[in-house]
Design a protein around this motif. Structure first.
Motif, PDB file in Angstrom:
ATOM      1  N   SER A  70      -5.848 -10.440   3.717  1.00  0.00           N
ATOM      2  CA  SER A  70      -6.059  -9.015   3.937  1.00  0.00           C
ATOM      3  C   SER A  70      -6.783  -8.406   2.737  1.00  0.00           C
ATOM      4  O   SER A  70      -6.891  -9.011   1.673  1.00  0.00           O
ATOM      5  CB  SER A  70      -4.719  -8.313   4.172  1.00  0.00           C
ATOM      6  N   LYS A  71      -7.249  -7.181   2.922  1.00  0.00           N
ATOM      7  CA  LYS A  71      -7.948  -6.494   1.835  1.00  0.00           C
ATOM      8  C   LYS A  71      -6.991  -6.190   0.674  1.00  0.00           C
ATOM      9  O   LYS A  71      -7.378  -6.275  -0.488  1.00  0.00           O
ATOM     10  CB  LYS A  71      -8.573  -5.200   2.352  1.00  0.00           C
ATOM     11  N   LYS A  72      -5.758  -5.868   1.026  1.00  0.00           N
ATOM     12  CA  LYS A  72      -4.775  -5.576  -0.014  1.00  0.00           C
ATOM     13  C   LYS A  72      -4.509  -6.814  -0.868  1.00  0.00           C
ATOM     14  O   LYS A  72      -4.435  -6.727  -2.095  1.00  0.00           O
ATOM     15  CB  LYS A  72      -3.472  -5.095   0.623  1.00  0.00           C
ATOM     16  N   ASP A  73      -4.405  -7.980  -0.218  1.00  0.00           N
ATOM     17  CA  ASP A  73      -4.187  -9.228  -0.952  1.00  0.00           C
ATOM     18  C   ASP A  73      -5.382  -9.557  -1.845  1.00  0.00           C
ATOM     19  O   ASP A  73      -5.215  -9.991  -2.981  1.00  0.00           O
ATOM     20  CB  ASP A  73      -3.935 -10.389   0.009  1.00  0.00           C
ATOM     21  N   SER A 123       3.867 -10.026  -0.054  1.00  0.00           N
ATOM     22  CA  SER A 123       2.908  -9.570   0.951  1.00  0.00           C
ATOM     23  C   SER A 123       2.390 -10.729   1.810  1.00  0.00           C
ATOM     24  O   SER A 123       2.302 -10.619   3.028  1.00  0.00           O
ATOM     25  CB  SER A 123       1.735  -8.868   0.260  1.00  0.00           C
ATOM     26  N   GLU A 180       4.444  -9.439  -6.138  1.00  0.00           N
ATOM     27  CA  GLU A 180       4.110  -8.517  -5.050  1.00  0.00           C
ATOM     28  C   GLU A 180       3.168  -9.186  -4.045  1.00  0.00           C
ATOM     29  O   GLU A 180       3.326  -9.046  -2.836  1.00  0.00           O
ATOM     30  CB  GLU A 180       3.450  -7.259  -5.635  1.00  0.00           C
ATOM     31  N   LYS A 189       2.540  -8.395 -10.384  1.00  0.00           N
ATOM     32  CA  LYS A 189       1.588  -8.303  -9.274  1.00  0.00           C
ATOM     33  C   LYS A 189       1.556  -9.607  -8.472  1.00  0.00           C
ATOM     34  O   LYS A 189       1.376  -9.573  -7.251  1.00  0.00           O
ATOM     35  CB  LYS A 189       0.202  -7.954  -9.784  1.00  0.00           C
ATOM     36  N   GLN A 201      -7.443  -7.414  -3.140  1.00  0.00           N
ATOM     37  CA  GLN A 201      -7.435  -6.457  -4.241  1.00  0.00           C
ATOM     38  C   GLN A 201      -6.388  -6.863  -5.288  1.00  0.00           C
ATOM     39  O   GLN A 201      -6.658  -6.797  -6.498  1.00  0.00           O
ATOM     40  CB  GLN A 201      -7.137  -5.058  -3.711  1.00  0.00           C
ATOM     41  N   LEU A 202      -5.199  -7.284  -4.832  1.00  0.00           N
ATOM     42  CA  LEU A 202      -4.166  -7.726  -5.775  1.00  0.00           C
ATOM     43  C   LEU A 202      -4.627  -8.953  -6.564  1.00  0.00           C
ATOM     44  O   LEU A 202      -4.397  -9.045  -7.766  1.00  0.00           O
ATOM     45  CB  LEU A 202      -2.871  -8.054  -5.030  1.00  0.00           C
TER      46      LEU A 202
END
Length: 178
Positions: free
Chosen positions: A41-44, A87, A83, A80, A46-47
């Motif tokens: 995903s985009k969130k992953d 996720s 996190e 992070k 970005q992390l």
């Protein structure tokens, strides 16, 4: 007339079986690629970028006078990473559930089609190959074809042809579609 029709059917059987096997291999590879892309995903992403940046900054601050700042950045990167792991775990469960149905349908259809081909071509040679090309494996390839050896030609049965087509199909999918 009947002999030429049977010979024509035999000559088309091998490529048709190979094409069917390749379609199954490609769809399996496509499904696994879709599963992998869905898990990113985009969130992953970005992390991951933030973690990489924090570790890069921490590595730049490796002198004794900046050790505290470096340790703080490493702790932030570790937090992070935790996190990110949470996720990924939650998204992998969702993805596994959504793709499991497609995987089951693909497997069931593969089994049904393979069994149909085996029943259809049972004791009928699918293709004929020169004896010199397959010297040590002639008996295995001519398994369950009726007349196995004639002159310098080996008749290949449907089961060995399916096994061979599956192996070649997997190899081609892995090499071509990295």
């Amino acid at each position: 007339m009947e002999e030429t029709l049977e010979e024509h059917t035999k000559s088309l059987a091998a490529p048709i079986i190979f094409i069917i096997v390749m379609v199954f291999q490609l769809s399996d590879k496509f499904l696994s690629n879709m599963k992998t892309k869905a898990s990113m995903s985009k969130k992953d992403a970005q992390l991951r970028a933030e973690i990489k940046q924090l570790l890069k900054e921490a590595a730049a601050l490796s002198e004794p006078s900046t050790f505290a700042q470096s340790a703080k950045l490493r702790r932030m990167a570790t937090a992070k990473e935790k996190e990110l792991a949470k996720s990924q775990e939650s998204s992998s469960k969702e993805i596994k559930v959504s793709f499991s149905l497609y995987e089951k349908i693909l497997m069931i259809s593969k089994v049904v089609i393979y069994l149909t081909m085996i029943v259809w071509f049972w004791r009928i040679p699918v293709v004929s190959i020169s004896k010199e090309l397959v010297q040590p494996f002639g008996r295995f390839l001519s398994w369950k074809t009726g007349g196995s050896f004639s002159n310098n030609i080996i008749m290949v049965g449907v089961i060995p042809w399916l096994i061979l087509s599956t192996r070649v199909g997997k190899y081609l999918c892995n090499k071509v579609l990295k």
